[in-house]
Design an enzyme around this catalytic site. Sequence first.
Site, PDB file in Angstrom:
ATOM      1  N   PHE A 101      40.717  46.594  21.048  1.00  0.00           N
ATOM      2  CA  PHE A 101      39.740  45.826  20.282  1.00  0.00           C
ATOM      3  C   PHE A 101      38.460  46.597  20.007  1.00  0.00           C
ATOM      4  O   PHE A 101      37.600  46.108  19.278  1.00  0.00           O
ATOM      5  CB  PHE A 101      39.391  44.534  21.027  1.00  0.00           C
TER       6      PHE A 101
ATOM      7  N   THR B  10      47.205  51.458  23.476  1.00  0.00           N
ATOM      8  CA  THR B  10      46.497  52.250  22.464  1.00  0.00           C
ATOM      9  C   THR B  10      47.157  53.608  22.275  1.00  0.00           C
ATOM     10  O   THR B  10      47.349  54.069  21.144  1.00  0.00           O
ATOM     11  CB  THR B  10      45.027  52.431  22.870  1.00  0.00           C
TER      12      THR B  10
ATOM     13  N   ALA C   1      46.701  43.141  19.360  1.00  0.00           N
ATOM     14  CA  ALA C   1      45.812  44.292  19.182  1.00  0.00           C
ATOM     15  C   ALA C   1      45.930  45.234  20.372  1.00  0.00           C
ATOM     16  O   ALA C   1      45.542  44.875  21.483  1.00  0.00           O
ATOM     17  CB  ALA C   1      44.364  43.829  19.022  1.00  0.00           C
TER      18      ALA C   1
ATOM     19  N   HIS D  99      42.433  55.924  32.135  1.00  0.00           N
ATOM     20  CA  HIS D  99      42.028  54.572  32.485  1.00  0.00           C
ATOM     21  C   HIS D  99      41.766  54.452  33.981  1.00  0.00           C
ATOM     22  O   HIS D  99      42.102  55.339  34.769  1.00  0.00           O
ATOM     23  CB  HIS D  99      43.109  53.555  32.083  1.00  0.00           C
TER      24      HIS D  99
ATOM     25  N   ARG E 176      39.495  40.945  34.485  1.00  0.00           N
ATOM     26  CA  ARG E 176      38.345  41.738  34.031  1.00  0.00           C
ATOM     27  C   ARG E 176      38.052  41.506  32.553  1.00  0.00           C
ATOM     28  O   ARG E 176      36.914  41.268  32.163  1.00  0.00           O
ATOM     29  CB  ARG E 176      38.607  43.227  34.304  1.00  0.00           C
TER      30      ARG E 176
ATOM     31  N   LYS F 232      44.959  49.625  36.179  1.00  0.00           N
ATOM     32  CA  LYS F 232      45.794  49.348  35.005  1.00  0.00           C
ATOM     33  C   LYS F 232      47.259  49.414  35.405  1.00  0.00           C
ATOM     34  O   LYS F 232      47.694  50.392  36.026  1.00  0.00           O
ATOM     35  CB  LYS F 232      45.489  50.347  33.889  1.00  0.00           C
TER      36      LYS F 232
ATOM     37  N   THR G  14      47.023  41.562  25.701  1.00  0.00           N
ATOM     38  CA  THR G  14      47.959  42.055  26.704  1.00  0.00           C
ATOM     39  C   THR G  14      48.942  43.028  26.055  1.00  0.00           C
ATOM     40  O   THR G  14      49.455  42.775  24.965  1.00  0.00           O
ATOM     41  CB  THR G  14      48.739  40.884  27.337  1.00  0.00           C
TER      42      THR G  14
ATOM     43  N   ALA H 161      41.693  34.161  32.237  1.00  0.00           N
ATOM     44  CA  ALA H 161      40.233  34.073  32.251  1.00  0.00           C
ATOM     45  C   ALA H 161      39.601  34.665  33.504  1.00  0.00           C
ATOM     46  O   ALA H 161      38.416  35.002  33.497  1.00  0.00           O
ATOM     47  CB  ALA H 161      39.799  32.615  32.097  1.00  0.00           C
TER      48      ALA H 161
END
EC number: 1.17.1.8
Length: 251
Positions: free
Chosen positions: A109, A147, A106, A136, A17, A140, A80, A14
Amino acid sequence: MTTNARIKVAVIGAAGRMGSTVCRAATAAPDLELVGTFDLGDDLGDLAGADAVVEFSVPGATLANVRHCIERGIHVVVGTTGWDAAKLAELRDALTAHPGVGVLIAPNFAIGAILMMRFAEQAARFYESVEVIELHHPGKVDAPSGTAARTASLIGAAREAAGLGAVPDATTLDPEGARGARVDGIPVHAVRLRGLVAHQEVLFGTEGEQLTIRHDSFDRVSFMPGVLAGIRGVAAHPGVTVGLEHYLGLD
């Protein structure tokens, strides 16, 4: 999951980012109730009695976190990355004792990113050459992105089904790895640049023609419609589902 009531949601990761953005989106959604927020070092316990958990931690922790949820009969929406075949198999094994629990993994999203992957899969059989470039922010931790790996796998499978051979490439000398990684035979390149959020191009080429399919997320709020769709749909999809497209009627 409770009917005729708001869905109780907890978020793991939580403070990150993406996790913090999910918390704000869940709080603002009239049919959801944010009941718990967890981060590194926190005791997950019963996850504050959540119906569904959104997991945005780090690749090294995500499998244990998801297993913790499954063992308590809680549905999980996972953003994740780092899910290889071995981890997915372990997850499916864990679910055999909890057949009613749904887990959505996923790679992306953003609705536009999902459409980009689907369009790339459809285009794959028409072009001799294809490369994937993902871009990115430098914070990261993994490369290539989930993806990009998912896109390359879909393209590779579509090319194989169409009877296409290997992507043409005469390169025999590349000591520094300039040609990028290969994911299911598809070249994938990762860019890390300050100021970016999440972007991807799929380049298709044949004699005299090029097709470029590109998606850009300029803000993490672009992922929230997909995250909320995952939360709302995960209870209706027991077992492991890879890819939000299966919740959106794009099968």
